[in-house]
Design an enzyme around this catalytic site. Sequence first.
Site, mmCIF file in Angstrom:
data_model
loop_
_atom_site.group_PDB
_atom_site.id
_atom_site.type_symbol
_atom_site.label_atom_id
_atom_site.label_comp_id
_atom_site.label_asym_id
_atom_site.label_seq_id
_atom_site.Cartn_x
_atom_site.Cartn_y
_atom_site.Cartn_z
ATOM 1 N N GLY A 1 -1.147 -3.393 0.140
ATOM 2 C CA GLY A 1 -0.247 -4.126 1.298
ATOM 3 C C GLY A 1 0.447 -5.403 0.207
ATOM 4 O O GLY A 1 1.434 -5.988 0.737
ATOM 5 N N ARG A 2 -0.429 -5.634 -0.833
ATOM 6 C CA ARG A 2 0.001 -6.936 -1.574
ATOM 7 C C ARG A 2 -0.473 -6.908 -2.624
ATOM 8 O O ARG A 2 -0.564 -7.702 -3.705
ATOM 9 C CB ARG A 2 -0.573 -8.067 -0.766
ATOM 10 N N LYS B 1 -2.344 -8.682 -7.590
ATOM 11 C CA LYS B 1 -2.946 -8.868 -6.470
ATOM 12 C C LYS B 1 -2.005 -10.196 -5.880
ATOM 13 O O LYS B 1 -2.338 -11.162 -6.284
ATOM 14 C CB LYS B 1 -4.248 -8.958 -6.325
ATOM 15 N N ASP C 1 2.771 -10.626 4.478
ATOM 16 C CA ASP C 1 3.715 -10.970 3.367
ATOM 17 C C ASP C 1 3.660 -10.318 2.016
ATOM 18 O O ASP C 1 4.460 -10.913 1.307
ATOM 19 C CB ASP C 1 3.865 -12.554 3.528
ATOM 20 N N GLY C 2 2.591 -9.954 1.892
ATOM 21 C CA GLY C 2 2.534 -9.512 0.424
ATOM 22 C C GLY C 2 1.644 -10.427 -0.568
ATOM 23 O O GLY C 2 1.873 -10.022 -1.590
ATOM 24 N N ARG D 1 -5.247 -8.252 -11.643
ATOM 25 C CA ARG D 1 -6.719 -7.655 -11.828
ATOM 26 C C ARG D 1 -6.436 -6.356 -12.495
ATOM 27 O O ARG D 1 -5.718 -5.611 -12.870
ATOM 28 C CB ARG D 1 -6.835 -7.014 -10.112
ATOM 29 N N ARG E 1 -10.238 4.600 -4.121
ATOM 30 C CA ARG E 1 -11.063 3.937 -3.287
ATOM 31 C C ARG E 1 -11.674 5.385 -2.409
ATOM 32 O O ARG E 1 -10.873 6.324 -2.374
ATOM 33 C CB ARG E 1 -10.520 3.085 -2.385
ATOM 34 N N ASP F 1 -12.213 1.119 2.480
ATOM 35 C CA ASP F 1 -10.790 0.973 1.340
ATOM 36 C C ASP F 1 -11.068 0.054 0.470
ATOM 37 O O ASP F 1 -10.501 -0.150 -0.486
ATOM 38 C CB ASP F 1 -9.649 0.553 2.346
HETATM 39 P P1 AMP Z 1 -8.504 -6.496 2.516
HETATM 40 O O1 AMP Z 1 -9.101 -7.109 3.777
HETATM 41 O O2 AMP Z 1 -7.902 -7.506 1.634
HETATM 42 O O3 AMP Z 1 -9.017 -5.382 1.792
HETATM 43 O O4 AMP Z 1 -6.914 -5.945 2.908
HETATM 44 C C1 AMP Z 1 -7.066 -4.888 4.030
HETATM 45 C C2 AMP Z 1 -5.694 -4.340 4.177
HETATM 46 O O5 AMP Z 1 -4.695 -5.295 4.511
HETATM 47 C C3 AMP Z 1 -5.139 -3.966 2.640
HETATM 48 O O6 AMP Z 1 -4.236 -2.520 2.962
HETATM 49 C C4 AMP Z 1 -4.112 -4.848 2.090
HETATM 50 O O7 AMP Z 1 -3.373 -4.407 1.175
HETATM 51 C C5 AMP Z 1 -3.590 -5.401 3.483
HETATM 52 N N1 AMP Z 1 -3.342 -6.717 3.377
HETATM 53 C C6 AMP Z 1 -3.973 -7.962 3.238
HETATM 54 N N2 AMP Z 1 -3.396 -9.076 3.069
HETATM 55 C C7 AMP Z 1 -2.068 -8.842 3.118
HETATM 56 C C8 AMP Z 1 -0.970 -9.613 3.039
HETATM 57 N N3 AMP Z 1 -1.104 -11.154 2.796
HETATM 58 N N4 AMP Z 1 0.196 -9.037 3.093
HETATM 59 C C9 AMP Z 1 0.154 -7.537 3.324
HETATM 60 N N5 AMP Z 1 -0.907 -6.819 3.443
HETATM 61 C C10 AMP Z 1 -2.078 -7.321 3.317
HETATM 62 MG MG MG Z 2 -8.849 -4.332 0.338
#
Ligand code: AMP
Ligand code: MG
Length: 493
Positions: free
Chosen positions: A83-84, A103, A115-116, A166, A173, A244
């Site tokens: 997502g980002r 990232k 917001d990515g 990164r 995963r 994930d």
């Molecule tokens: P994480 O907990 O960081 O492993 O994120 C879990 C999921 O949420 C993953 O698919 C990430 O890409 C997505 N994600 C986390 N933060 C954001 C963000 N600010 N914008 C878009 N996707 C996000």
């Molecule tokens: Mg993650």
Amino acid sequence: MRFKQDFFEQLEGFYSQVYPQAISNPHWLGWSDDAAALIGLDKPNDELLMQLSANHAAEGATYYAQVYSGHQFGGYTSQLGDGRSIILGEAIGPDHAWDVALKGGGPTPYSRMGDGRAVMRSAVREFLVSESLAALNVPTSRALAVIGSDLPVWREGQETAAITVRLAKTHIRFGHFEYFSYTGKGDNTKLTQLVDFTIKQHFPHLSTDNAGYVQWFSEVVAATAKMVAHWQSVGFAHGVLNTDNMSILGDSFDFGPFSFLDTFKEDFVCNHSDHEGRYAFGQQPGVCFWNLQRLAQALTPLIASDDLVQALNQYQRHLIDHYLLLMGNKLGLPIFEFTQGQSSDAAKTEQQQQDLQLVDKFTSLLEANQLDYTNSLRRFGELDLNSQHASLRDDMIDLAKFDQWFAAYQQRVGKVDDVVNWQQARNAANPKYILRNYLAQEAIIAIEENGDNTKLVQLHQLLRQPFAEQPEMADFAKRPPDWGQGLIMSCSS
Ligand code: AMP
Ligand code: MG
């Protein structure tokens, strides 16, 4: 950077092509020479800054975001994805290739409501922890750099965006296999393609037939057990052990509200949102096993369940072997005779049970006396077992209990012939410096308040050599001040 594009070229349909969105006024907050060397880079330069902040295109890069799913806090989410995080391809290094990912590089088709972006504090923490774990010899993804900006982003309040660059041997995963298993609906073409790609790229000594698949899964089990054994030995809590966030290579990966233990606490929870303590420090070995079971489930279309179960049954053995190897080295237990195959399996099991008890009783002592995990272990480098001198004893409240433990410990270690050598070996196994949350926090506050990254650079340099005395930096080995005790991190990053 010289890229190859194996994932992009061979796994069409496993990602979406995206374009990263530039961050404004980019500037280096942190740069890792050690990570740079892995992909044949030397020093940072302005053009690289423009490329890694998405202001200029990087030559040879293909920008894409991968799709995957995963079990989050025990429940299955059928589609997640980057997502980002935006991958540029595999940068070719002197030893092997590393995926390069931005990232916080902007929105992708998998951003859902997000917001990515990544906020500066989380980007800095990911940078520091990646490089710190690597210096502690813990298998991990790496961070080449962290880039600050003046782009505003909103979380609980307004913050600024940053990008962590990164490096990972792979971004595949556990959740990738879950996604392609469950979306296949009986058609295993894509799942097979993914397993074959993973084996050819990352387990090249294995074949892509049934025997190879079984062996591959066994190696994933072993690598995962080894990773979590490392975490337990250095007192690291990942914080969000969803499937994930589990690399198929057993590398520590995707850091959020992680924490190193200050005071030893088995049920320490570092994530503000983890109300049930699912990912508490002491739960990690069990949770990694649970995650492997989810991976096994996703692989049932390709591997017989008996074979999967047989591989899973080896997890405990790998975990204990690695954990005792690491803890034995920290405490100076003479365990290495077993790895040389001189003893029977029964004798090994018996000795391991005793050693586990010795280690458990030691951590219980730390917990009961509210002692610092890292600093207490570092004390072993001062021990002279022959003269029964134990400075650790001075820290204890219940002296009788400590003496009882110490007698058993002393008996186990036996006579040490070369004390200086023995002490040096302990110091090489027990870091003096770890990434304490309050230190990261101080570095972040200096950037937030004054745009000053001096503390971050200093901390990063310190953590490159966590086992070295570095006497002028001794303050960084201290237990946290009151405000920094048991800091619990928010998930919003
Ligand atoms: P994480 O907990 O960081 O492993 O994120 C879990 C999921 O949420 C993953 O698919 C990430 O890409 C997505 N994600 C986390 N933060 C954001 C963000 N600010 N914008 C878009 N996707 C996000
Ligand atoms: Mg993650």
